[in-house]
Write an enzyme that holds these catalytic residues in place. Structure first.
Site, PDB file in Angstrom:
ATOM      1  N   LYS A   1      32.562 -26.730   4.353  1.00  0.00           N
ATOM      2  CA  LYS A   1      31.903 -25.490   4.768  1.00  0.00           C
ATOM      3  C   LYS A   1      30.516 -25.764   5.363  1.00  0.00           C
ATOM      4  O   LYS A   1      29.954 -26.859   5.168  1.00  0.00           O
ATOM      5  CB  LYS A   1      31.788 -24.552   3.566  1.00  0.00           C
ATOM      6  CG  LYS A   1      33.128 -24.131   2.959  1.00  0.00           C
ATOM      7  CD  LYS A   1      32.883 -23.126   1.820  1.00  0.00           C
ATOM      8  CE  LYS A   1      34.141 -22.727   1.109  1.00  0.00           C
ATOM      9  NZ  LYS A   1      33.903 -21.732   0.044  1.00  0.00           N
TER      10      LYS A   1
ATOM     11  N   TYR B   1      40.290 -15.380   4.191  1.00  0.00           N
ATOM     12  CA  TYR B   1      39.853 -14.800   2.923  1.00  0.00           C
ATOM     13  C   TYR B   1      40.427 -13.398   2.692  1.00  0.00           C
ATOM     14  O   TYR B   1      39.762 -12.544   2.091  1.00  0.00           O
ATOM     15  CB  TYR B   1      38.330 -14.781   2.855  1.00  0.00           C
ATOM     16  CG  TYR B   1      37.745 -16.117   2.459  1.00  0.00           C
ATOM     17  CD1 TYR B   1      38.217 -16.809   1.342  1.00  0.00           C
ATOM     18  CD2 TYR B   1      36.701 -16.697   3.193  1.00  0.00           C
ATOM     19  CE1 TYR B   1      37.695 -18.044   0.979  1.00  0.00           C
ATOM     20  CE2 TYR B   1      36.166 -17.936   2.829  1.00  0.00           C
ATOM     21  CZ  TYR B   1      36.674 -18.598   1.722  1.00  0.00           C
ATOM     22  OH  TYR B   1      36.158 -19.812   1.347  1.00  0.00           O
TER      23      TYR B   1
ATOM     24  N   ASN C   1      29.506 -23.318  -1.948  1.00  0.00           N
ATOM     25  CA  ASN C   1      30.167 -24.326  -2.777  1.00  0.00           C
ATOM     26  C   ASN C   1      30.835 -25.452  -1.985  1.00  0.00           C
ATOM     27  O   ASN C   1      31.779 -26.078  -2.445  1.00  0.00           O
ATOM     28  CB  ASN C   1      31.133 -23.659  -3.759  1.00  0.00           C
ATOM     29  CG  ASN C   1      32.141 -22.770  -3.054  1.00  0.00           C
ATOM     30  OD1 ASN C   1      32.327 -22.874  -1.851  1.00  0.00           O
ATOM     31  ND2 ASN C   1      32.792 -21.901  -3.807  1.00  0.00           N
TER      32      ASN C   1
ATOM     33  N   HIS D   1      36.293 -25.713   0.655  1.00  0.00           N
ATOM     34  CA  HIS D   1      37.440 -24.884   0.288  1.00  0.00           C
ATOM     35  C   HIS D   1      38.642 -25.788   0.125  1.00  0.00           C
ATOM     36  O   HIS D   1      38.841 -26.698   0.925  1.00  0.00           O
ATOM     37  CB  HIS D   1      37.741 -23.854   1.382  1.00  0.00           C
ATOM     38  CG  HIS D   1      39.083 -23.214   1.193  1.00  0.00           C
ATOM     39  ND1 HIS D   1      39.282 -22.164   0.326  1.00  0.00           N
ATOM     40  CD2 HIS D   1      40.311 -23.520   1.703  1.00  0.00           C
ATOM     41  CE1 HIS D   1      40.560 -21.841   0.330  1.00  0.00           C
ATOM     42  NE2 HIS D   1      41.213 -22.652   1.153  1.00  0.00           N
TER      43      HIS D   1
ATOM     44  N   GLU E   1      47.543 -21.056   4.880  1.00  0.00           N
ATOM     45  CA  GLU E   1      46.227 -21.407   5.433  1.00  0.00           C
ATOM     46  C   GLU E   1      46.333 -22.471   6.535  1.00  0.00           C
ATOM     47  O   GLU E   1      45.634 -22.397   7.547  1.00  0.00           O
ATOM     48  CB  GLU E   1      45.316 -21.900   4.308  1.00  0.00           C
ATOM     49  CG  GLU E   1      44.957 -20.793   3.310  1.00  0.00           C
ATOM     50  CD  GLU E   1      44.201 -21.313   2.099  1.00  0.00           C
ATOM     51  OE1 GLU E   1      44.008 -22.543   1.982  1.00  0.00           O
ATOM     52  OE2 GLU E   1      43.801 -20.485   1.257  1.00  0.00           O
TER      53      GLU E   1
HETATM   54  P1  TYD Z   1      37.889 -17.572  -4.269  1.00  0.00           P
HETATM   55  O1  TYD Z   1      39.052 -17.646  -3.316  1.00  0.00           O
HETATM   56  O2  TYD Z   1      37.970 -16.647  -5.434  1.00  0.00           O
HETATM   57  O3  TYD Z   1      37.525 -19.025  -4.866  1.00  0.00           O
HETATM   58  P2  TYD Z   1      37.844 -20.535  -4.378  1.00  0.00           P
HETATM   59  O4  TYD Z   1      37.002 -20.825  -3.167  1.00  0.00           O
HETATM   60  O5  TYD Z   1      37.434 -21.400  -5.553  1.00  0.00           O
HETATM   61  O6  TYD Z   1      39.323 -20.603  -4.100  1.00  0.00           O
HETATM   62  O7  TYD Z   1      36.571 -17.145  -3.450  1.00  0.00           O
HETATM   63  C1  TYD Z   1      36.391 -17.579  -2.131  1.00  0.00           C
HETATM   64  C2  TYD Z   1      34.916 -17.813  -1.884  1.00  0.00           C
HETATM   65  O8  TYD Z   1      34.167 -16.621  -2.066  1.00  0.00           O
HETATM   66  C3  TYD Z   1      34.297 -18.800  -2.859  1.00  0.00           C
HETATM   67  O9  TYD Z   1      34.521 -20.142  -2.468  1.00  0.00           O
HETATM   68  C4  TYD Z   1      32.854 -18.411  -2.834  1.00  0.00           C
HETATM   69  C5  TYD Z   1      32.875 -16.921  -2.580  1.00  0.00           C
HETATM   70  N1  TYD Z   1      32.639 -16.136  -3.811  1.00  0.00           N
HETATM   71  C6  TYD Z   1      31.381 -15.572  -4.013  1.00  0.00           C
HETATM   72  O10 TYD Z   1      30.459 -15.740  -3.184  1.00  0.00           O
HETATM   73  N2  TYD Z   1      31.165 -14.825  -5.147  1.00  0.00           N
HETATM   74  C7  TYD Z   1      32.143 -14.637  -6.079  1.00  0.00           C
HETATM   75  O11 TYD Z   1      31.895 -13.954  -7.106  1.00  0.00           O
HETATM   76  C8  TYD Z   1      33.437 -15.242  -5.872  1.00  0.00           C
HETATM   77  C9  TYD Z   1      34.556 -15.079  -6.892  1.00  0.00           C
HETATM   78  C10 TYD Z   1      33.644 -15.980  -4.719  1.00  0.00           C
END
Ligand code: TYD
Length: 149
Positions: A10, A50, A123, A126, A137
């Protein structure tokens, strides 16, 4: 079972110059890279990717973040990969760690390098949540002929 997964590096990780470290950690899982590209996501692509977040209060921030608009940094690149191997989905999910970097184990990618800023979980990576999601995806981010068999 052999399966495929989509991995996205990302914009936060790209701007922090973490790409090499992240790819190194993924390679050490023993999985095989089958496709790679540098891409600027369109809003349409980010929203399809998303679609599971539809209705959540953080969706708009996440979309802006994926388009490369965050914390005053404007970098529109995402690096996208298809990796394949035994239990690829589970192996990579364990390596990247929990969604919220503050909860992620410290030795995971998100635990090591992630941040929580302005309500958005920055984070770094993905990775698909299930083999079924992975196939959905991969079809969004790659044309079939861009992925090696
Ligand atoms: P999600 O698909 O729930 O998690 P992952 O990436 O671990 O599969 O969420 C997608 C993205 O949305 C996540 O990487 C970061 C963002 N996000 C937030 O900013 N706040 C939140 O409370 C959540 C659950 C996700």
């Amino acid at each position: 079972m052999k399966e495929r997964t989509l991995i996205l590096i990302k914009p936060d990780a790209i701007s922090k110059r973490l790409t090499g470290i992240i790819i190194d950690r993924i390679e050490r899982l023993g999985l095989d890279m089958k496709a790679a590209k540098v891409i600027a996501a369109t809003e349409e692509l980010a929203r399809k990717h998303y679609s599971n977040l539809e209705g959540t209060p953080f969706l708009e921030n996440v979309i802006a973040f994926m388009l490369g608009n965050f914390n005053g940094i404007e970098d529109h690149r995402i690096y996208a990969f298809v990796y394949e191997g035994e239990n690829a989905v589970e192996k990579i999910r364990a390596e990247i760690g929990s969604t919220n970097p503050e909860n992620a184990l410290p030795y995971t990618i998100r635990g090591s390098f992630g941040a929580l800023k302005n309500g958005v979980m920055q984070n770094c990576v993905h990775a698909s949540a299930s083999p079924l999601e992975a196939e959905r995806e991969i079809a969004l981010w790659f044309k079939p002929e861009e992925v090696l068999k």
